[in-house]
Design an enzyme around this catalytic site. Structure first.
Site, PDB file in Angstrom:
ATOM      1  N   CYS A 163       5.771   1.923  -0.618  1.00  0.00           N
ATOM      2  CA  CYS A 163       7.195   2.276  -0.741  1.00  0.00           C
ATOM      3  C   CYS A 163       7.380   3.782  -0.544  1.00  0.00           C
ATOM      4  O   CYS A 163       8.369   4.219   0.058  1.00  0.00           O
ATOM      5  CB  CYS A 163       7.733   1.868  -2.112  1.00  0.00           C
ATOM      6  SG  CYS A 163       7.129   0.282  -2.706  1.00  0.00           S
ATOM      7  N   ASP A 180      11.175  -4.378   3.680  1.00  0.00           N
ATOM      8  CA  ASP A 180      12.203  -3.460   3.194  1.00  0.00           C
ATOM      9  C   ASP A 180      12.510  -2.406   4.267  1.00  0.00           C
ATOM     10  O   ASP A 180      11.650  -2.042   5.058  1.00  0.00           O
ATOM     11  CB  ASP A 180      11.735  -2.763   1.911  1.00  0.00           C
ATOM     12  CG  ASP A 180      11.680  -3.739   0.745  1.00  0.00           C
ATOM     13  OD1 ASP A 180      12.157  -4.876   0.906  1.00  0.00           O
ATOM     14  OD2 ASP A 180      11.170  -3.366  -0.317  1.00  0.00           O
ATOM     15  N   CYS A 218       6.617  -5.783   3.344  1.00  0.00           N
ATOM     16  CA  CYS A 218       7.605  -6.488   2.535  1.00  0.00           C
ATOM     17  C   CYS A 218       8.945  -6.669   3.238  1.00  0.00           C
ATOM     18  O   CYS A 218       9.825  -7.344   2.725  1.00  0.00           O
ATOM     19  CB  CYS A 218       7.851  -5.701   1.248  1.00  0.00           C
ATOM     20  SG  CYS A 218       8.420  -4.040   1.638  1.00  0.00           S
ATOM     21  N   CYS A 273      13.029  -2.441  -2.550  1.00  0.00           N
ATOM     22  CA  CYS A 273      12.674  -2.532  -3.956  1.00  0.00           C
ATOM     23  C   CYS A 273      13.072  -1.250  -4.704  1.00  0.00           C
ATOM     24  O   CYS A 273      13.441  -0.243  -4.094  1.00  0.00           O
ATOM     25  CB  CYS A 273      11.169  -2.737  -4.081  1.00  0.00           C
ATOM     26  SG  CYS A 273      10.252  -1.255  -3.656  1.00  0.00           S
TER      27      CYS A 273
HETATM   28 FE1  FES Z   1       8.194  -2.761  -0.017  1.00  0.00          FE
HETATM   29 FE2  FES Z   1       8.790  -1.354  -2.059  1.00  0.00          FE
HETATM   30  S1  FES Z   1       8.028  -3.375  -2.098  1.00  0.00           S
HETATM   31  S2  FES Z   1       9.179  -0.861  -0.019  1.00  0.00           S
END
Ligand code: FES
Length: 137
Positions: free
Chosen positions: A107, A39, A37, A64
């Site tokens: 995550c 992140d 993602c 997120c």
């Molecule tokens: Fe990627 Fe949470 S959606 S770290």
């Protein structure tokens, strides 16, 4: 998708947000990203040189809600633990504590990776050159 109460709590009141001096000898910094993602999470620890107990931990997460909650929880959990105890923290414990659904498991993996990266950085700075040489053989 609904977040669990614990995720919402950590998201709204994140513990230990902030920055430690990454150049300090006793500080280890882990910076990791999730390919799924994009992140990014940074987790830092401050370790007592005599006892190897983690005395402080801070994080900053661009991600997120579950990633923020996982890193907030991770900083709470590592504080007061030794390096070896902190290395034993696994993402499955985070998943359980926060009741993360399957799509949010990565995550929590990010938080486990961040703990390990921070400890790795600390070890690089603090493990003696002879020990590193010995480990290489
Ligand atoms: Fe990627 Fe949470 S959606 S770290």
């Amino acid at each position: 998708m609904a977040y669990s109460d614990k995720v919402v709590d950590h998201y709204e009141n994140p513990r230990n947000v902030g920055t430690l001096d990454k150049n300090a000898q006793e500080v280890g910094t882990g910076l990791v990203g999730a390919p799924e993602c994009g992140d990014v999470m940074r987790l830092q620890i401050k370790v007592n040189p005599d006892t190897q107990v983690i005395e402080d931990a801070k994080f900053k997460t661009f991600g997120c809600g579950s990633a923020i909650a996982s890193s907030s929880l991770a900083t709470e959990w590592v504080k007061g633990k030794t390096i070896d105890e902190a290395l034993a923290i696994s993402n499955t414990e985070i998943v359980k504590e926060l009741a993360l659904p399957p799509v949010k498991i990565h995550c929590s993996v990010l938080a486990e990776d961040a703990i390990r990266a921070a400890i790795g950085d600390w070890k690089k700075k603090n493990v003696g050159a002879e020990e590193l040489a010995a480990a290489a053989h």
